[in-house]
Design an enzyme around this catalytic site. Structure first.
Site, PDB file in Angstrom:
ATOM      1  N   ARG A 156      20.727  -3.525  -0.913  1.00 52.31           N
ATOM      2  CA  ARG A 156      22.080  -3.909  -0.504  1.00 52.31           C
ATOM      3  C   ARG A 156      22.072  -4.383   0.946  1.00 52.31           C
ATOM      4  O   ARG A 156      22.729  -5.377   1.289  1.00 52.31           O
ATOM      5  CB  ARG A 156      23.011  -2.710  -0.665  1.00 52.31           C
ATOM      6  N   ARG A 165      24.671   3.847  -4.562  1.00 59.13           N
ATOM      7  CA  ARG A 165      24.328   4.287  -3.205  1.00 59.13           C
ATOM      8  C   ARG A 165      23.564   5.604  -3.123  1.00 59.13           C
ATOM      9  O   ARG A 165      23.013   5.917  -2.081  1.00 59.13           O
ATOM     10  CB  ARG A 165      25.608   4.377  -2.363  1.00 59.13           C
ATOM     11  N   ASP A 213      30.755  -6.116 -10.746  1.00 61.52           N
ATOM     12  CA  ASP A 213      31.927  -5.265 -10.547  1.00 61.52           C
ATOM     13  C   ASP A 213      33.090  -5.791 -11.363  1.00 61.52           C
ATOM     14  O   ASP A 213      33.158  -6.993 -11.642  1.00 61.52           O
ATOM     15  CB  ASP A 213      32.309  -5.211  -9.068  1.00 61.52           C
ATOM     16  N   ARG A 224      27.240   3.933 -13.016  1.00 61.05           N
ATOM     17  CA  ARG A 224      26.867   3.696 -11.610  1.00 61.05           C
ATOM     18  C   ARG A 224      25.421   4.096 -11.319  1.00 61.05           C
ATOM     19  O   ARG A 224      25.092   4.516 -10.212  1.00 61.05           O
ATOM     20  CB  ARG A 224      27.809   4.445 -10.644  1.00 61.05           C
ATOM     21  N   TYR A 282      44.564  -3.287  -9.812  1.00 67.21           N
ATOM     22  CA  TYR A 282      43.995  -3.761  -8.533  1.00 67.21           C
ATOM     23  C   TYR A 282      44.610  -5.090  -8.111  1.00 67.21           C
ATOM     24  O   TYR A 282      44.860  -5.316  -6.924  1.00 67.21           O
ATOM     25  CB  TYR A 282      42.465  -3.895  -8.656  1.00 67.21           C
TER      26      TYR A 282
HETATM   27  O1  1CP Z   1      25.448   0.850 -12.149  1.00 67.80           O
HETATM   28  C1  1CP Z   1      26.541   0.488 -12.641  1.00 67.80           C
HETATM   29  O2  1CP Z   1      27.338   1.273 -13.190  1.00 67.80           O
HETATM   30  C2  1CP Z   1      26.824  -0.991 -12.668  1.00 67.80           C
HETATM   31  C3  1CP Z   1      27.679  -1.561 -11.725  1.00 67.80           C
HETATM   32  C4  1CP Z   1      29.163  -1.247 -11.572  1.00 67.80           C
HETATM   33  C5  1CP Z   1      30.165  -1.009 -12.523  1.00 67.80           C
HETATM   34  C6  1CP Z   1      30.023  -0.857 -14.028  1.00 67.80           C
HETATM   35  C7  1CP Z   1      29.785  -1.253 -10.318  1.00 67.80           C
HETATM   36  C8  1CP Z   1      29.077  -1.434  -9.035  1.00 67.80           C
HETATM   37  N1  1CP Z   1      31.131  -1.134 -10.491  1.00 67.80           N
HETATM   38  C9  1CP Z   1      31.397  -0.955 -11.830  1.00 67.80           C
HETATM   39  C10 1CP Z   1      32.707  -0.795 -12.469  1.00 67.80           C
HETATM   40  C11 1CP Z   1      33.923  -0.576 -11.649  1.00 67.80           C
HETATM   41  N2  1CP Z   1      34.249  -1.089 -10.424  1.00 67.80           N
HETATM   42  C12 1CP Z   1      35.018   0.200 -12.089  1.00 67.80           C
HETATM   43  C13 1CP Z   1      35.106   0.866 -13.451  1.00 67.80           C
HETATM   44  C14 1CP Z   1      34.353   2.133 -13.513  1.00 67.80           C
HETATM   45  C15 1CP Z   1      34.870   3.257 -12.653  1.00 67.80           C
HETATM   46  O3  1CP Z   1      35.970   3.765 -12.919  1.00 67.80           O
HETATM   47  O4  1CP Z   1      34.137   3.644 -11.725  1.00 67.80           O
HETATM   48  C16 1CP Z   1      35.993   0.186 -11.073  1.00 67.80           C
HETATM   49  C17 1CP Z   1      37.345   0.885 -11.082  1.00 67.80           C
HETATM   50  C18 1CP Z   1      35.518  -0.652 -10.025  1.00 67.80           C
HETATM   51  C19 1CP Z   1      36.214  -1.009  -8.772  1.00 67.80           C
HETATM   52  C20 1CP Z   1      35.439  -0.596  -7.592  1.00 67.80           C
HETATM   53  N3  1CP Z   1      34.329  -1.263  -7.162  1.00 67.80           N
HETATM   54  C21 1CP Z   1      35.599   0.564  -6.810  1.00 67.80           C
HETATM   55  C22 1CP Z   1      36.696   1.622  -6.970  1.00 67.80           C
HETATM   56  C23 1CP Z   1      37.767   1.320  -6.017  1.00 67.80           C
HETATM   57  C24 1CP Z   1      38.977   2.250  -6.003  1.00 67.80           C
HETATM   58  O5  1CP Z   1      39.314   2.691  -4.902  1.00 67.80           O
HETATM   59  O6  1CP Z   1      39.611   2.495  -7.043  1.00 67.80           O
HETATM   60  C25 1CP Z   1      34.578   0.554  -5.844  1.00 67.80           C
HETATM   61  C26 1CP Z   1      34.339   1.534  -4.742  1.00 67.80           C
HETATM   62  C27 1CP Z   1      33.761  -0.597  -6.112  1.00 67.80           C
HETATM   63  C28 1CP Z   1      32.515  -0.999  -5.405  1.00 67.80           C
HETATM   64  C29 1CP Z   1      31.284  -0.781  -6.171  1.00 67.80           C
HETATM   65  N4  1CP Z   1      31.033  -1.314  -7.431  1.00 67.80           N
HETATM   66  C30 1CP Z   1      29.763  -0.994  -7.815  1.00 67.80           C
HETATM   67  C31 1CP Z   1      29.164  -0.226  -6.762  1.00 67.80           C
HETATM   68  C32 1CP Z   1      27.753   0.301  -6.748  1.00 67.80           C
HETATM   69  C33 1CP Z   1      30.123  -0.097  -5.746  1.00 67.80           C
HETATM   70  C34 1CP Z   1      29.938   0.587  -4.400  1.00 67.80           C
HETATM   71  C35 1CP Z   1      29.728  -0.520  -3.422  1.00 67.80           C
HETATM   72  C36 1CP Z   1      28.707  -0.333  -2.378  1.00 67.80           C
HETATM   73  O7  1CP Z   1      27.505  -0.518  -2.578  1.00 67.80           O
HETATM   74  O8  1CP Z   1      29.165  -0.058  -1.271  1.00 67.80           O
END
Ligand code: 1CP
Length: 351
Positions: free
Chosen positions: A45, A36, A82, A32, A159
């Site tokens: 964003r 943010r 994502d 990540r 999911y």
């Molecule tokens: O910088 C990076 O790491 C690249 C981008 C990236 C990656 C590899 C994002 C951007 N998401 C992911 C993987 C991802 N997404 C995973 C696997 C890794 C982990 O366990 O964290 C998972 C489970 C998700 C699903 C997801 N997407 C969640 C979790 C939801 C939950 O409640 O279980 C969330 C909050 C997101 C949104 C997201 N994805 C990425 C970002 C930066 C964000 C936040 C969104 C925003 O800007 O508001």
């Protein structure tokens, strides 16, 4: 292209570690890292409008991927996208609720599964992601490795079944128990889609791919073998058949003892570790089979101080006898202090 990759593998530190080389200083990147906690991410964003619009805008997605590289000089960039884009490409509805997280249409019965699209239709949605990869390969500094990624089938299924993130993956476990046939055809569809999606990322220029199984830890015993190990092996074998030179990182998060032998059982080149296992334990039981990645607790990016420096150095030391890529144990959180990221990098690089 093969020759290009081969030449690069001599110089890019992440590729050297993934090839099994023990380096004096581990290469470093951060889950990540585009996110943010960075003001420049929040600005881009806002410019995109919302998270999904950012993911599907190749210029802006490339821009946020590059931001942490410019700021910190990480050794790898991870494609900004994502794991939930693949379900969307397979026909699930997907939207994000501000302050809460993702929401998807649910899969509880055969009729829900039957509405999904075949794997050969996913590119209609995912083409902008491949374009982001192409832009990044042109714009990244020559020493920076580009990592593509997808969710592992079990994690993606949790999911798609529940329609949201869940603390215990209860709905997915319930479907597995009550309608195993439906659960398994869903997993098979996601597995096939993941192979296509990652292959296309590689063809567009991804040099490494990572499979995120964030919820692998809730699969126990035989279930871990069937639904975490077997799909990771199927994806890895299929990718290696098509792109033998591309390393694969597996991340069966919170697998505990399941980390032992995971690389051998799946064929991945590197096992990413969360911070529920100690580096000393992982060096003895996991790194013996090859490269490992990890595993500083992401809470240090919030709390900082000497504890951050001491723990980062202890992890480097524990893994110094074999191939290691430094990373956090899970993604950096939005409340992290960007200065602590620099402290971590300095501690790892010995400055
Ligand atoms: O910088 C990076 O790491 C690249 C981008 C990236 C990656 C590899 C994002 C951007 N998401 C992911 C993987 C991802 N997404 C995973 C696997 C890794 C982990 O366990 O964290 C998972 C489970 C998700 C699903 C997801 N997407 C969640 C979790 C939801 C939950 O409640 O279980 C969330 C909050 C997101 C949104 C997201 N994805 C990425 C970002 C930066 C964000 C936040 C969104 C925003 O800007 O508001």
């Amino acid at each position: 292209m093969k020759d290009g990759n081969h030449t690069m593998s001599q110089t890019k530190t992440i590729l050297r570690a993934l090839a099994g080389e023990t380096l004096p200083t581990p290469p470093i990147w951060m889950m990540r890292q585009a996110g943010r906690y960075l003001p420049e991410y929040r600005a881009t964003r806002a410019q995109a409008g919302d998270f999904l619009s950012l993911c599907y805008n190749p210029e802006l997605a490339a821009e946020v991927t590059l931001q942490p590289i410019r700021r910190y000089g990480f050794d790898a960039a991870i494609l900004f996208a994502d794991i939930l884009l693949l379900p969307q490409a397979l026909g699930a509805d997907l939207w994000f609720v501000t302050g809460e997280g993702p929401r998807l249409s649910t899969i509880t019965q055969a009729a829900d599964f039957d509405r999904l699209k075949p794997v050969d239709e996913i590119d209609a949605v995912l083409n902008p992601i491949y374009e982001t990869v192409r832009i990044l390969r042109q714009e990244l500094p020559p020493e920076t490795t580009l990592i593509g990624f997808a969710g592992a089938p079990w994690t993606v299924a949790t999911y798609m079944i529940a329609g949201r993130g869940t603390p215990d993956q209860g709905p997915a476990h319930a479907l597995k128990a009550e309608n195993q046939a439906l659960f398994e055809v869903l997993l098979a569809r996601i597995t096939a889609g993941t192979i296509e999606y990652l292959s296309k990322q590689i063809e567009a220029g991804a040099e490494v791919v990572k499979i995120f199984d964030s919820w692998a830890g809730s699969l126990k015993g035989e279930d871990f073998q069937k639904y975490a190990v077997a799909p990771a092996r199927e994806i890895t074998q299929a990718l290696k058949a098509r792109h033998p030179e591309i390393p694969v990182i597996g991340f069966p998060r919170e697998a505990g003892d399941g980390y032992i032998g995971f690389a051998k059982a799946t064929g991945v080149d590197c096992v990413a570790l969360d911070n529920s296992v100690s580096a000393e334990w992982a060096a003895a039981h996991v790194q013996v089979d090859g490269c490992v990645q990890g595993n500083l607790a992401s809470s240090h990016m919030v709390t900082g101080g000497q504890a951050l420096v001491d723990e980062a150095k202890a992890i480097v030391q524990a893994f110094s006898g074999g191939p290691h890529i430094f990373n956090l144990g899970h993604g950096i959180t939005p409340d992290a202090d960007p200065d602590n990221v620099q402290r971590m990098i300095d501690a790892v690089r010995g400055q």
